[in-house]
Design a protein around this motif. Structure first.
Motif, PDB file in Angstrom:
ATOM      1  N   VAL A  70      11.429  67.714  16.010  1.00  0.00           N
ATOM      2  CA  VAL A  70      11.900  66.466  15.398  1.00  0.00           C
ATOM      3  C   VAL A  70      10.722  65.685  14.825  1.00  0.00           C
ATOM      4  O   VAL A  70      10.821  65.085  13.752  1.00  0.00           O
ATOM      5  N   ALA A  71       9.574  65.734  15.494  1.00  0.00           N
ATOM      6  CA  ALA A  71       8.376  65.058  14.967  1.00  0.00           C
ATOM      7  C   ALA A  71       7.970  65.672  13.635  1.00  0.00           C
ATOM      8  O   ALA A  71       7.647  64.959  12.670  1.00  0.00           O
ATOM      9  N   ASN A  72       8.011  66.992  13.558  1.00  0.00           N
ATOM     10  CA  ASN A  72       7.631  67.676  12.317  1.00  0.00           C
ATOM     11  C   ASN A  72       8.619  67.391  11.194  1.00  0.00           C
ATOM     12  O   ASN A  72       8.220  67.150  10.050  1.00  0.00           O
ATOM     13  N   LYS A  73       9.908  67.412  11.511  1.00  0.00           N
ATOM     14  CA  LYS A  73      10.920  67.155  10.473  1.00  0.00           C
ATOM     15  C   LYS A  73      10.821  65.710   9.981  1.00  0.00           C
ATOM     16  O   LYS A  73      10.856  65.451   8.773  1.00  0.00           O
ATOM     17  N   ALA A  74      10.692  64.768  10.916  1.00  0.00           N
ATOM     18  CA  ALA A  74      10.595  63.360  10.538  1.00  0.00           C
ATOM     19  C   ALA A  74       9.363  63.118   9.663  1.00  0.00           C
ATOM     20  O   ALA A  74       9.436  62.408   8.650  1.00  0.00           O
ATOM     21  N   THR A  75       8.244  63.717  10.033  1.00  0.00           N
ATOM     22  CA  THR A  75       7.005  63.532   9.274  1.00  0.00           C
ATOM     23  C   THR A  75       7.109  64.159   7.894  1.00  0.00           C
ATOM     24  O   THR A  75       6.716  63.557   6.888  1.00  0.00           O
ATOM     25  N   ALA A  76       7.645  65.371   7.842  1.00  0.00           N
ATOM     26  CA  ALA A  76       7.737  66.095   6.563  1.00  0.00           C
ATOM     27  C   ALA A  76       8.706  65.411   5.601  1.00  0.00           C
ATOM     28  O   ALA A  76       8.401  65.260   4.407  1.00  0.00           O
ATOM     29  N   LYS A  87      -2.813  61.044  -1.156  1.00  0.00           N
ATOM     30  CA  LYS A  87      -3.757  61.542  -0.137  1.00  0.00           C
ATOM     31  C   LYS A  87      -3.103  61.515   1.251  1.00  0.00           C
ATOM     32  O   LYS A  87      -3.194  62.491   2.012  1.00  0.00           O
ATOM     33  N   ALA A  88      -2.436  60.407   1.566  1.00  0.00           N
ATOM     34  CA  ALA A  88      -1.765  60.284   2.868  1.00  0.00           C
ATOM     35  C   ALA A  88      -0.650  61.315   3.000  1.00  0.00           C
ATOM     36  O   ALA A  88      -0.447  61.919   4.058  1.00  0.00           O
ATOM     37  N   LYS A  89       0.071  61.537   1.909  1.00  0.00           N
ATOM     38  CA  LYS A  89       1.162  62.525   1.897  1.00  0.00           C
ATOM     39  C   LYS A  89       0.627  63.916   2.233  1.00  0.00           C
ATOM     40  O   LYS A  89       1.179  64.618   3.094  1.00  0.00           O
ATOM     41  N   LEU A  90      -0.460  64.308   1.582  1.00  0.00           N
ATOM     42  CA  LEU A  90      -1.036  65.630   1.818  1.00  0.00           C
ATOM     43  C   LEU A  90      -1.545  65.762   3.257  1.00  0.00           C
ATOM     44  O   LEU A  90      -1.395  66.817   3.887  1.00  0.00           O
ATOM     45  N   GLU A  91      -2.119  64.691   3.774  1.00  0.00           N
ATOM     46  CA  GLU A  91      -2.606  64.708   5.168  1.00  0.00           C
ATOM     47  C   GLU A  91      -1.447  64.895   6.145  1.00  0.00           C
ATOM     48  O   GLU A  91      -1.556  65.638   7.122  1.00  0.00           O
ATOM     49  N   LEU A  92      -0.330  64.215   5.873  1.00  0.00           N
ATOM     50  CA  LEU A  92       0.845  64.354   6.748  1.00  0.00           C
ATOM     51  C   LEU A  92       1.397  65.777   6.711  1.00  0.00           C
ATOM     52  O   LEU A  92       1.769  66.333   7.751  1.00  0.00           O
ATOM     53  N   PHE A  93       1.446  66.374   5.515  1.00  0.00           N
ATOM     54  CA  PHE A  93       1.918  67.760   5.420  1.00  0.00           C
ATOM     55  C   PHE A  93       1.017  68.704   6.216  1.00  0.00           C
ATOM     56  O   PHE A  93       1.503  69.608   6.902  1.00  0.00           O
ATOM     57  N   MET A  94      -0.293  68.485   6.146  1.00  0.00           N
ATOM     58  CA  MET A  94      -1.209  69.357   6.896  1.00  0.00           C
ATOM     59  C   MET A  94      -1.058  69.164   8.400  1.00  0.00           C
ATOM     60  O   MET A  94      -1.144  70.130   9.159  1.00  0.00           O
ATOM     61  N   GLN A  95      -0.794  67.930   8.835  1.00  0.00           N
ATOM     62  CA  GLN A  95      -0.540  67.686  10.269  1.00  0.00           C
ATOM     63  C   GLN A  95       0.669  68.493  10.736  1.00  0.00           C
ATOM     64  O   GLN A  95       0.651  69.117  11.797  1.00  0.00           O
ATOM     65  N   VAL A  96       1.733  68.459   9.930  1.00  0.00           N
ATOM     66  CA  VAL A  96       2.957  69.198  10.275  1.00  0.00           C
ATOM     67  C   VAL A  96       2.669  70.701  10.333  1.00  0.00           C
ATOM     68  O   VAL A  96       3.072  71.387  11.285  1.00  0.00           O
ATOM     69  N   ALA A  97       1.967  71.208   9.326  1.00  0.00           N
ATOM     70  CA  ALA A  97       1.666  72.647   9.271  1.00  0.00           C
ATOM     71  C   ALA A  97       0.871  73.083  10.504  1.00  0.00           C
ATOM     72  O   ALA A  97       1.156  74.128  11.107  1.00  0.00           O
ATOM     73  N   GLY A 122       4.160  74.498   1.760  1.00  0.00           N
ATOM     74  CA  GLY A 122       4.750  74.570   0.418  1.00  0.00           C
ATOM     75  C   GLY A 122       4.634  73.245  -0.320  1.00  0.00           C
ATOM     76  O   GLY A 122       4.241  73.200  -1.496  1.00  0.00           O
ATOM     77  N   ARG A 123       4.966  72.146   0.358  1.00  0.00           N
ATOM     78  CA  ARG A 123       4.864  70.821  -0.269  1.00  0.00           C
ATOM     79  C   ARG A 123       3.396  70.457  -0.520  1.00  0.00           C
ATOM     80  O   ARG A 123       3.076  69.848  -1.537  1.00  0.00           O
ATOM     81  N   TYR A 124       2.525  70.830   0.409  1.00  0.00           N
ATOM     82  CA  TYR A 124       1.089  70.611   0.214  1.00  0.00           C
ATOM     83  C   TYR A 124       0.619  71.370  -1.034  1.00  0.00           C
ATOM     84  O   TYR A 124      -0.119  70.835  -1.867  1.00  0.00           O
ATOM     85  N   SER A 125       1.099  72.595  -1.178  1.00  0.00           N
ATOM     86  CA  SER A 125       0.736  73.426  -2.336  1.00  0.00           C
ATOM     87  C   SER A 125       1.188  72.781  -3.648  1.00  0.00           C
ATOM     88  O   SER A 125       0.453  72.779  -4.632  1.00  0.00           O
ATOM     89  N   GLN A 126       2.398  72.219  -3.645  1.00  0.00           N
ATOM     90  CA  GLN A 126       2.884  71.532  -4.845  1.00  0.00           C
ATOM     91  C   GLN A 126       2.005  70.330  -5.160  1.00  0.00           C
ATOM     92  O   GLN A 126       1.755  70.014  -6.320  1.00  0.00           O
ATOM     93  N   GLY A 127       1.521  69.679  -4.109  1.00  0.00           N
ATOM     94  CA  GLY A 127       0.677  68.499  -4.288  1.00  0.00           C
ATOM     95  C   GLY A 127      -0.686  68.803  -4.882  1.00  0.00           C
ATOM     96  O   GLY A 127      -1.205  68.029  -5.686  1.00  0.00           O
ATOM     97  N   ILE A 128      -1.278  69.932  -4.482  1.00  0.00           N
ATOM     98  CA  ILE A 128      -2.617  70.266  -4.999  1.00  0.00           C
ATOM     99  C   ILE A 128      -2.537  71.161  -6.235  1.00  0.00           C
ATOM    100  O   ILE A 128      -3.551  71.432  -6.870  1.00  0.00           O
ATOM    101  N   SER A 129      -1.363  71.630  -6.578  1.00  0.00           N
ATOM    102  CA  SER A 129      -1.014  72.566  -7.671  1.00  0.00           C
ATOM    103  C   SER A 129      -0.798  73.952  -7.082  1.00  0.00           C
ATOM    104  O   SER A 129      -1.606  74.434  -6.266  1.00  0.00           O
ATOM    105  N   VAL A 130       0.308  74.549  -7.481  1.00  0.00           N
ATOM    106  CA  VAL A 130       0.708  75.851  -6.934  1.00  0.00           C
ATOM    107  C   VAL A 130      -0.365  76.905  -7.239  1.00  0.00           C
ATOM    108  O   VAL A 130      -0.693  77.730  -6.385  1.00  0.00           O
TER     109      VAL A 130
END
Length: 258
Positions: A70-76, A87-97, A122-130
């Motif tokens: 639930v923590a991972n889903k809520a964060t993602a 920047k914060a978005k990408l950091e949150l995705f990496m925390q979840v991963a 996947g979302r992190y990848s979209q953020g930095i470019s696929v």
């Protein structure tokens, strides 16, 4: 933890543990998460479904065990829809991963530990470019984690969506030949995965949205008319909780922008 941007429709959803148990199967048709036996984990899910994403993440981490999901889903979900700073978005995705990867070590048969690792990467990848993400080897990790999630839980509609998106985005960015030879991405496989996701979870706005996006990426503008119909279906879905509301809002915004 910095204060998260609040859910824009605060107060619209009022789930409690009794109602949540009754509607659990419908609300979790997409991710097939089992109904938690731990009261603290169930309480964290109540917060999630009501749109209290930060409180849900904190409660899930505190509960541990199945609470990590639930923590991972809520964060993602928060990072994807509501975090305004890239920047914060990408950091949150990496925390979840990272959390989901660690969760797999403790619980190797947990389909959602695999799924949330893949979703976040996947979302992190979209953020930095696929293209950049593929060069860093993230594509293989995403594909392997999603295939594992589906092997563990064949009815996991959300994993079908994400794997379909992987095939579509790789082919869209590097072409069918390199996509197939280097990354194992195939147009037919992608389309079948989207169709399977919609069949598994027909009332899911996000399944319809991603199907529309993937269809256009894989087959071009000739599918725009069908894609628009899928967006219209998504916008007409009746959201039961905060996450579904964010999906439906996104579909409506896309239609307004056309």
């Amino acid at each position: 933890m910095a204060k998260w941007t609040p859910f824009p429709h605060a107060g619209d959803y009022d789930w409690d543990t009794t109602r949540l148990k009754k509607q659990w199967a419908r609300l979790h048709r997409g991710d097939c998460e089992p109904l938690p036996q731990d009261a603290a984990v169930l309480a964290a899910w109540v917060l999630f479904h009501n749109g209290e994403f930060q409180k849900a993440a904190e409660a899930g981490l505190k509960a541990g065990g199945a609470g990590i999901t639930v923590a991972n889903k809520a964060t993602a979900i928060y990072a994807n829809y509501l975090e305004p700073r890239e920047k914060a978005k990408l950091e949150l995705f990496m925390q979840v991963a990272e959390r989901a990867e660690a969760q797999q070590l403790d619980d190797p048969d947990n389909a959602n530990a695999c799924y949330w690792q893949a979703y976040a990467l996947g979302r992190y990848s979209q953020g930095i470019s696929v293209a950049k993400a593929l060069a860093q080897g993230l594509g293989g990790k995403v594909k392997a984690a999603l295939e594992r999630a589906i092997a563990l839980e064949p009815k996991h509609a959300d994993a079908h969506i994400a794997l379909g998106t992987f095939h579509a985005e790789v082919i869209d960015k590097v072409g069918a030949l390199i996509g197939g030879m280097t990354y194992g991405a195939k147009k037919d496989t992608g389309l079948k995965l989207f169709q399977a996701a919609v069949k598994l979870n027909p009332s899911s706005a996000i399944a319809l949205i991603e199907h529309a996006n993937g269809m256009v990426m894989l087959e071009g503008d000739k599918r725009m008319k069908e894609a628009t119909k899928l967006y219209e279906q998504a916008a007409a879905c009746e959201p039961l909780d905060a996450m579904e509301r964010l999906d439906v809002d996104m579909a409506k915004e896309e239609l307004e922008d056309e």
